[in-house]
Scaffold this motif. Structure first.
Motif, short mmCIF file in Angstrom:
data_model
loop_
_atom_site.label_atom_id
_atom_site.label_comp_id
_atom_site.label_asym_id
_atom_site.label_seq_id
_atom_site.Cartn_x
_atom_site.Cartn_y
_atom_site.Cartn_z
N PHE A 174 0.90 -1.37 -0.17
CA PHE A 174 -0.09 0.03 0.00
C PHE A 174 0.89 1.24 0.15
N HIS A 175 0.23 2.39 0.23
CA HIS A 175 0.98 3.64 -0.02
C HIS A 175 1.88 3.79 -1.36
N GLY A 176 1.29 3.18 -2.46
CA GLY A 176 2.08 3.37 -3.73
C GLY A 176 1.96 4.63 -4.08
N LEU A 177 0.82 5.43 -4.11
CA LEU A 177 0.85 6.65 -4.40
C LEU A 177 1.80 7.48 -4.16
N SER A 178 2.23 7.64 -2.85
CA SER A 178 3.28 8.33 -1.97
C SER A 178 4.71 7.67 -2.68
N PHE A 179 4.71 6.50 -2.46
CA PHE A 179 5.98 5.60 -2.91
C PHE A 179 6.29 6.11 -4.68
N GLN A 180 5.13 6.05 -5.28
CA GLN A 180 5.47 6.55 -6.66
C GLN A 180 5.82 8.01 -6.83
N PHE A 181 5.42 8.89 -6.32
CA PHE A 181 5.72 10.32 -6.11
C PHE A 181 7.24 10.30 -5.78
N ILE A 182 7.70 9.59 -4.55
CA ILE A 182 8.92 9.61 -4.14
C ILE A 182 10.15 9.08 -5.13
N CYS A 366 21.17 9.87 3.30
CA CYS A 366 19.91 10.02 3.96
C CYS A 366 19.02 11.20 3.66
N LEU A 367 17.63 11.19 3.03
CA LEU A 367 17.01 12.18 2.71
C LEU A 367 15.59 12.56 3.28
N VAL A 368 15.20 13.54 3.45
CA VAL A 368 13.82 13.95 3.68
C VAL A 368 13.06 14.49 2.46
N LEU A 369 12.24 14.15 1.86
CA LEU A 369 11.42 14.45 0.78
C LEU A 369 10.00 14.24 1.21
N LYS A 370 9.51 15.54 0.83
CA LYS A 370 7.79 15.69 0.86
C LYS A 370 7.16 14.97 -0.36
N THR A 371 6.21 14.12 0.28
CA THR A 371 5.33 13.44 -0.65
C THR A 371 4.08 14.27 -1.13
N ASN A 372 3.58 13.89 -2.20
CA ASN A 372 2.67 14.64 -2.58
C ASN A 372 1.65 13.70 -3.66
N GLU A 373 0.74 12.96 -2.79
CA GLU A 373 0.12 11.93 -3.34
C GLU A 373 -1.09 12.46 -4.48
N GLU A 374 -1.76 13.71 -4.10
CA GLU A 374 -2.32 14.33 -5.07
C GLU A 374 -1.95 14.63 -6.24
N LEU A 375 -0.66 15.28 -6.34
CA LEU A 375 0.00 15.38 -7.63
C LEU A 375 0.30 13.92 -8.35
N ALA A 376 0.70 13.01 -7.73
CA ALA A 376 0.72 11.75 -8.23
C ALA A 376 -0.44 11.11 -8.89
N MET A 377 -1.57 11.01 -8.25
CA MET A 377 -3.08 11.08 -8.82
C MET A 377 -3.27 11.86 -10.13
N ALA A 378 -3.03 12.94 -9.97
CA ALA A 378 -3.18 13.99 -11.18
C ALA A 378 -2.37 13.48 -12.45
N GLU A 379 -1.15 13.20 -12.07
CA GLU A 379 -0.30 12.79 -13.28
C GLU A 379 -1.05 11.54 -13.86
N GLY A 380 -1.36 10.42 -13.08
CA GLY A 380 -1.97 9.27 -13.74
C GLY A 380 -3.43 9.64 -14.25
N MET A 381 -3.93 10.63 -13.63
CA MET A 381 -5.53 10.87 -14.53
C MET A 381 -5.07 11.64 -15.80
N ALA A 382 -4.07 12.37 -15.70
CA ALA A 382 -3.71 13.16 -16.98
C ALA A 382 -3.16 12.14 -18.01
#
Length: 387
Positions: A174-182, A366-382
């Motif tokens: 699960f959490h694939g949309l977050s992992f996809q964005f990262i 070692c990195l700290v990256l902000k996730t963006n599940e909403e943008l990952a979804m929008a990219e898939g929708m487009a």
């Protein structure tokens, strides 16, 4: 110009975001704490914000959506919603990329509700309501399981009879949309190799880790359901199945009560006896709270070890999501526990909220990256709409 609306409906919250067709963000926001003290928040791309606390003690999902859509219409009168994307936690075996939500598709997804009871029913319930408001918009499902669909078959198996495996009793992740964005962020940073062997720690109220090799999911900690992996806010994480047998066969608990225990009454909240909120636990000096924090670090560290073994090493650790992005003390404790991998933390960088928090002498990044599940979804929708 037409726009894309993204909806992420949970048991007590509704998150949303609007993008134009070039995927520039127009706004984002949420209604949170819908069952107790509902609050609305909206942030626009030009840094304006709006907040509102509701006077009632609770808010239904239908009313929450109606309020969000009214505020969007008032604030952005020129919005033209062409498609609405819905985060759907479980796509099962069949749905491995964004899909138009037909009646047949929704019927198949409802069959998966028992596998994600905290999310799936709410993800699906809002689709019909969104259709009422925008009958001409395309309703699209974006699936949290999809990013993990192409893992090696061995990584999906359990030690169960083959007949059950063939029925779909496998690890989905699960959490694939977050992992996809990262993964996309890592490609931007490191090129096509995406940082090589990377363990991404999505740490929030629900937590899971993903071992990525060249940006692709190789292994992950959640499995058949969102219960597995490290201990979470109210979910138990990895547990001996014998405990479940004991609860039902010896203590007489009904299956529904066991489900409620594992999903809603366990985890950090159950172990501490007070709260599943990480910030509250960090501020609590009681022995139970401190032991709960220690167990959280241990449970995440165990998963790091397992994922490192699955890849034969680690090049980078990446922290993301609510706890991962915002809690320097938790990052420090986990980085210290991962010292055996060769990780050395730059404490000043970690405390200041830097992206790169590894010391110059560290053998892994070692990195700290902000996730963006909403943008990952929008990219898939487009992508789907262009087909």
């Amino acid at each position: 110009m037409s726009h894309l609306l993204v909806l992420n409906a949970g048991s007590s919250s509704l998150k949303f975001a609007v993008f134009d067709r070039a995927l520039a963000e127009i706004c984002r926001g949420a209604i949170s704490a819908m069952g107790s003290a509902p609050r609305f928040q909206l942030e626009t791309a030009d840094d304006q914000s709006e907040k509102h606390a509701f006077s009632g003690a609770s808010l239904s999902m239908d009313d929450a959506l109606a309020y969000v859509l009214k505020r969007l219409a008032d604030r952005f009168p020129n919005l033209r919603i062409a498609a609405i994307g819905h985060r759907i936690v479980h796509g099962g075996v069949e749905f491995t990329k964004p899909a138009v939500l037909t009646s047949q598709t929704l019927a198949k997804l409802r069959e998966l509700e028992p596998l994600a009871p905290l999310h799936q029913p709410y993800n699906l319930a809002i689709v019909a309501e969104a259709q009422k408001h925008f009958p001409d918009a395309v309703q699209i499902g974006c699936f949290d399981t999809a990013f993990h669909a192409n893992r090696p078959k061995l990584q999906k198996l359990y030690g169960l009879p083959r007949a059950l495996i063939d029925e779909g009793m496998i690890s989905y992740g699960f959490h694939g949309l977050s992992f996809q964005f990262i993964s996309g962020q890592l490609r931007k940073r490191f090129g096509c190799e995406a940082g090589g062997k990377v363990i991404v720690l999505h740490l929030g109220s629900g937590s899971s880790l993903c071992a990525m090799q060249n940006g692709h999911s190789l292994a992950t900690t959640m499995g058949f359901s969102p219960l597995d992996g490290p201990v979470m806010a109210t979910r138990c994480g990895t547990i001996d199945p014998g405990i479940l047998l004991h609860l039902m066969l010896r203590k007489g608990m009904q299956p529904q009560a066991v489900e409620d225990l594992l999903y809603r009454k366990s985890g950090l909240a159950g172990l501490s006896g007070t709260s599943g909120d990480m910030q509250s636990l960090l501020a609590d000096t009681s022995d139970d709270a401190q032991e709960t924090l220690d167990y959280f670090v241990l449970s995440v560290s165990r998963q790091i070890g397992a994922l490192a073994a699955s890849m034969g090493g680690v090049d980078h650790l990446v922290f993301t999501a609510g706890i991962g992005e915002n809690s320097a003390p938790v990052r420090a404790r986990l980085a210290n526990a991962a010292g055996w991998l060769g990780l050395e933390l730059n404490e000043a960088a970690n405390d200041s909220g830097a992206v790169d928090i590894a010391d110059k002498n560290s053998r892994i990044g070692c990195l700290v990256l902000k996730t963006n599940e909403e943008l990952a979804m929008a990219e898939g929708m487009a992508t789907l709409l262009e087909q």
